[in-house]
Scaffold this motif. Structure first.
Motif, short mmCIF file in Angstrom:
data_model
loop_
_atom_site.label_atom_id
_atom_site.label_comp_id
_atom_site.label_asym_id
_atom_site.label_seq_id
_atom_site.Cartn_x
_atom_site.Cartn_y
_atom_site.Cartn_z
N TYR A 30 0.79 -1.12 -0.17
CA TYR A 30 0.04 -0.12 0.11
C TYR A 30 0.79 1.36 -0.01
CZ TYR A 30 -4.19 2.39 1.78
OH TYR A 30 -5.25 3.43 2.00
N GLU A 61 -0.65 4.94 5.58
CA GLU A 61 -1.28 6.08 5.34
C GLU A 61 -0.47 7.29 5.28
OE1 GLU A 61 -5.15 4.11 7.85
OE2 GLU A 61 -4.09 5.66 8.66
N TYR A 93 -13.06 13.58 6.22
CA TYR A 93 -12.83 12.45 5.28
C TYR A 93 -13.32 13.30 4.02
CZ TYR A 93 -13.93 8.05 2.89
OH TYR A 93 -13.89 6.95 2.31
N VAL A 108 -7.91 11.30 4.49
CA VAL A 108 -8.49 12.15 5.88
C VAL A 108 -7.67 13.30 5.69
CG1 VAL A 108 -8.43 12.24 8.24
CG2 VAL A 108 -9.17 10.07 7.27
N SER A 120 -4.00 12.71 4.66
CA SER A 120 -3.62 11.18 5.19
C SER A 120 -4.11 10.22 4.04
CB SER A 120 -4.16 10.98 6.59
OG SER A 120 -3.76 9.62 7.01
N ILE A 121 -3.25 9.94 2.93
CA ILE A 121 -3.77 9.37 1.81
C ILE A 121 -4.08 7.74 1.92
CG2 ILE A 121 -2.76 11.13 0.56
CD1 ILE A 121 -0.36 8.93 -0.57
N ALA A 122 -5.12 7.25 0.97
CA ALA A 122 -5.34 5.98 0.58
C ALA A 122 -4.38 5.59 -0.51
CB ALA A 122 -6.54 5.81 0.10
N PHE A 175 -14.65 12.82 17.95
CA PHE A 175 -14.40 12.16 16.81
C PHE A 175 -13.94 13.09 15.56
CE2 PHE A 175 -16.34 10.01 12.80
CZ PHE A 175 -15.65 8.77 12.90
N PHE A 176 -13.09 12.51 14.93
CA PHE A 176 -12.28 13.35 13.79
C PHE A 176 -12.01 14.78 14.31
CE2 PHE A 176 -12.46 11.60 9.27
CZ PHE A 176 -12.60 10.41 9.78
N GLY A 194 -9.84 6.29 12.70
CA GLY A 194 -9.44 5.00 12.14
C GLY A 194 -10.29 4.01 11.57
N TYR A 195 -9.70 3.12 10.93
CA TYR A 195 -10.35 2.54 9.71
C TYR A 195 -11.01 1.38 10.25
CZ TYR A 195 -10.58 0.95 4.83
OH TYR A 195 -11.19 0.54 3.50
N LYS A 197 -15.04 0.60 13.03
CA LYS A 197 -16.04 1.14 13.63
C LYS A 197 -16.02 0.56 15.24
CE LYS A 197 -19.14 3.30 10.49
NZ LYS A 197 -20.20 3.31 9.85
N TYR A 204 -0.20 10.25 15.00
CA TYR A 204 0.49 10.75 13.90
C TYR A 204 2.13 10.82 14.51
CZ TYR A 204 -3.67 11.51 11.27
OH TYR A 204 -4.89 11.45 10.61
N LEU A 243 -14.80 1.93 2.76
CA LEU A 243 -14.30 1.70 1.20
C LEU A 243 -12.70 1.62 1.21
CD1 LEU A 243 -16.72 4.13 -0.49
CD2 LEU A 243 -17.13 1.93 0.18
N ARG A 262 -22.50 12.72 0.62
CA ARG A 262 -22.52 13.22 1.65
C ARG A 262 -21.18 14.09 2.16
NH1 ARG A 262 -21.70 8.21 3.25
NH2 ARG A 262 -20.54 7.50 5.23
N PHE A 263 -20.10 13.68 1.55
CA PHE A 263 -18.72 14.56 1.62
C PHE A 263 -18.64 15.60 0.61
CE2 PHE A 263 -18.55 10.42 3.92
CZ PHE A 263 -18.15 10.74 5.19
N1 THG Z 1 -7.04 7.21 8.78
C1 THG Z 1 -6.20 7.96 8.30
N2 THG Z 1 -5.67 8.07 7.08
C2 THG Z 1 -6.20 6.92 6.11
C3 THG Z 1 -7.31 6.12 6.63
C4 THG Z 1 -7.52 6.11 7.96
N3 THG Z 1 -5.63 6.95 4.80
C5 THG Z 1 -6.02 5.97 4.06
C6 THG Z 1 -7.70 5.54 4.27
N4 THG Z 1 -7.57 5.19 5.66
C7 THG Z 1 -8.38 6.47 3.69
N5 THG Z 1 -9.92 6.00 3.73
C8 THG Z 1 -10.84 6.31 4.82
C9 THG Z 1 -11.95 5.76 4.73
C10 THG Z 1 -13.04 5.82 5.64
C11 THG Z 1 -12.79 6.66 6.56
C12 THG Z 1 -11.41 7.23 6.79
C13 THG Z 1 -10.53 7.07 5.82
C14 THG Z 1 -13.25 6.80 7.92
N6 THG Z 1 -15.01 7.04 7.58
C15 THG Z 1 -15.79 7.01 8.62
C16 THG Z 1 -17.36 6.25 7.90
O1 THG Z 1 -17.30 6.66 6.89
O2 THG Z 1 -18.17 5.93 8.70
C17 THG Z 1 -16.08 8.47 8.92
C18 THG Z 1 -16.15 9.49 8.26
C19 THG Z 1 -16.81 10.98 8.70
O3 THG Z 1 -17.82 10.85 9.29
O4 THG Z 1 -16.06 11.80 8.59
O5 THG Z 1 -13.23 6.93 8.86
O6 THG Z 1 -8.56 5.55 8.20
N7 THG Z 1 -5.71 8.92 9.13
#
Ligand code: THG
Length: 367
Positions: A30, A61, A93, A108, A120-122, A175-176, A194-195, A197, A204, A243, A262-263
Motif C-alpha cells: 500500500y 497512510e 474525510y 483524511v 492522510s492518503i489511501a 470524533f475526527f 481510524g479504519y 467502527k 501521527y 471503502l 455526503r462529503f
Molecule cells: N485514517 C487516516 N488515513 C487514512 C485512513 C484512515 N488514509 C487511508 C484510508 N484510511 C482512507 N480512507 C478512509 C475511509 C474511511 C474513513 C477514513 C478514511 C472513515 N470513515 C468514517 C465513515 O465513513 O463512517 C467516518 C467519516 C466521517 O464521518 O467523516 O473513517 O482510516 N488517518
C-alpha cells in the motif's frame, strides 16, 4: 502463495520490527509500503478487535503535507468538500477528484493550521498530482511527504490504553478531532479516528526514531487489557462499509457513485478542479452506486478481482470486497450496482471465486 522479496522500493515502516516480533502472517503493499493484513487469522483478529484493543501499523497512510500561504487554497482545489468552516484541530474525510470528477483518493485531511495541512492518503500516488497542481498553478506552497507515520489504536478498550500512555486528556478528544500530546519530549497529533467502527485513535508519529519506543510503551501499558498487534480487518471493514480505494472504487468512479455524496458540497466548493465535471454529472445523479450486498451460502473466499453481478442473466454490477461475517452469519460484501437493481431487497447473482451465488442488496451496512 510465494513470499514477497524485500527491497528498498518496498518500504518498511517505523513499526515493522514490532509487527514482525508480533508474528505477522500476511502483508499487502500500500503506497509502496508494507501493510499487515493478518496476525493470528482474519477471524481471530476480528474477534479480538471487537472485544479488546489493538495497535495497528498504518504508516502506509502517508501524509502529503501542504505548507505555506496557499496551502488552504490548494487543499480546496483538490476536493469537492467545502472546507471554509473547517478549523485547525479538525479532520475531514475528503474525496479527491480529477478534472473529470473521477476519484483519485479518499484521504483524511488534517488541518494543523491555516497554512499547514496533512492529507492522510489511501493507496494512490497523490503526492504527484498535488505537486503537479501546486507547480502548474504557481502556488506559494511546499508539498512533500514528511516522516510522519500513523499508528492506530482500535477497539473498545482504546480509551483505557491511551489514557495510560498519554493521560486522561485523550478521553476528551472528539470524533475526527485531534489534539497535541507529548511522548518522549516529542509533540504528536492524536485524533479520534481510524479504519474500523470499534472506536479508537490515530497517533501521527513524528519521526521514525520514536516509532518502536512508542510501540513498546503501548504494549507494556496494555498487558492486562490483552492488547495485541492488529491491522485493518477485512471482515470488520466490510461490515462497516469502509471503502478501499483501488478495490471498491477507482478514478473511473465519481464520489456520488461511491456513496460519498455526503462529503461533497460541489456548489460551494469554489476552486475545486473537478467542480464543473461534478456539477454536470450530479444534475442527473449517478447511474450506479456502492451497495452492501449479502451473499448466500457458505463462506466465500476473498475477492481478488471484481466479481460480476447478474440479474436475469444480465450484468448489473460487480462485487469488489467480500468476507464471511461470524457476527452476522452471512457473507458481507461491497458492490457497485446499476440503478435498476440497487433497491434494498433486490435479488442478484454473484459470480464468486466459489461459483455463482444468490445475493441480496441490503438497506444499510451492517455496523
Ligand atoms: N485514517 C487516516 N488515513 C487514512 C485512513 C484512515 N488514509 C487511508 C484510508 N484510511 C482512507 N480512507 C478512509 C475511509 C474511511 C474513513 C477514513 C478514511 C472513515 N470513515 C468514517 C465513515 O465513513 O463512517 C467516518 C467519516 C466521517 O464521518 O467523516 O473513517 O482510516 N488517518
Amino acid at each position: 502463495m510465494a513470499v514477497i522479496s524485500p527491497s528498498r522500493r518496498l518500504r518498511r515502516t517505523p513499526f515493522s520490527d514490532g509487527v514482525e516480533a508480533a508474528g505477522v502472517k500476511a502483508y499487502t503493499v500500500y503506497n509502496r509500503m508494507l501493510l499487515p493484513t493478518m496476525f493470528e487469522s482474519v477471524e481471530a483478529d476480528y474477534r479480538h478487535l471487537k472485544d479488546h484493543v489493538q495497535v495497528w501499523d498504518v504508516a502506509v497512510e502517508r501524509q502529503v503535507e501542504l505548507r505555506g500561504p496557499d496551502a488552504g487554497r490548494l487543499m480546496q482545489m483538490l476536493t469537492p468538500r467545502d472546507l471554509r468552516r473547517m478549523l485547525p484541530g479538525q479532520c475531514y474525510y475528503v474525496p479527491i477528484v480529477d478534472e473529470t470528477g473521477g476519484m483519485l483518493n479518499d484521504p483524511v485531511a488534517v488541518k494543523l493550521a491555516e497554512d499547514r495541512w496533512w492529507i492522510s492518503i489511501a493507496d494512490s500516488d497523490l503526492l504527484l498530482w498535488v505537486k503537479g497542481i501546486a507547480n502548474g498553478y504557481r502556488l506559494d506552497v511546499l508539498v512533500d511527504e514528511p516522516d510522519i507515520s500513523p499508528l492506530a489504536i482500535q477497539g473498545p478498550k482504546s480509551d483505557d490504553l491511551m489514557a495510560r500512555v498519554f493521560g486522561d486528556r485523550v478521553r476528551d478528544i472528539r470524533f475526527f478531532r485531534f489534539d497535541m500530546f507529548q511522548f518522549e519530549g516529542r509533540d504528536l497529533a492524536i485524533a479520534r479516528s481510524g479504519y474500523s467502527k470499534q472506536g479508537g485513535f490515530e497517533i501521527y508519529v513524528d519521526g521514525t526514531d520514536i516509532g518502536m519506543p512508542l510501540w513498546n510503551a503501548l504494549f507494556a501499558a496494555g498487558q492486562d487489557l490483552n492488547v495485541r498487534a492488529g491491522c485493518p480487518n477485512a471482515i470488520e471493514r466490510v461490515e462497516a462499509g469502509l471503502l478501499s480505494y483501488g478495490n471498491d472504487m477507482t478514478d473511473d468512479n465519481t464520489p456520488h457513485e461511491c456513496g460519498l455524496g455526503r462529503f461533497c458540497d460541489t456548489r460551494t466548493a469554489i476552486g475545486c478542479i473537478g467542480r464543473d465535471a461534478l456539477l454536470r454529472v450530479s444534475k442527473e445523479g449517478p447511474v450506479q452506486q456502492i451497495r452492501p450486498i449479502a451473499i448466500d451460502g457458505d463462506p466465500v473466499s476473498g475477492c481478488d478481482r471484481p466479481w460480476p453481478v447478474f440479474a436475469d442473466g444480465k450484468r448489473v454490477g460487480q462485487v469488489t470486497s467480500a468476507a464471511w461475517s461470524p457476527d452476522f452469519a452471512t457473507n458481507v460484501s461491497i458492490g457497485m450496482v446499476r440503478m435498476t437493481h440497487w433497491d434494498p431487497g433486490t435479488r442478484l447473482e454473484v459470480e464468486t471465486r466459489d461459483g455463482l451465488r444468490g445475493a441480496t442488496v441490503q438497506a444499510a451496512f451492517w455496523l
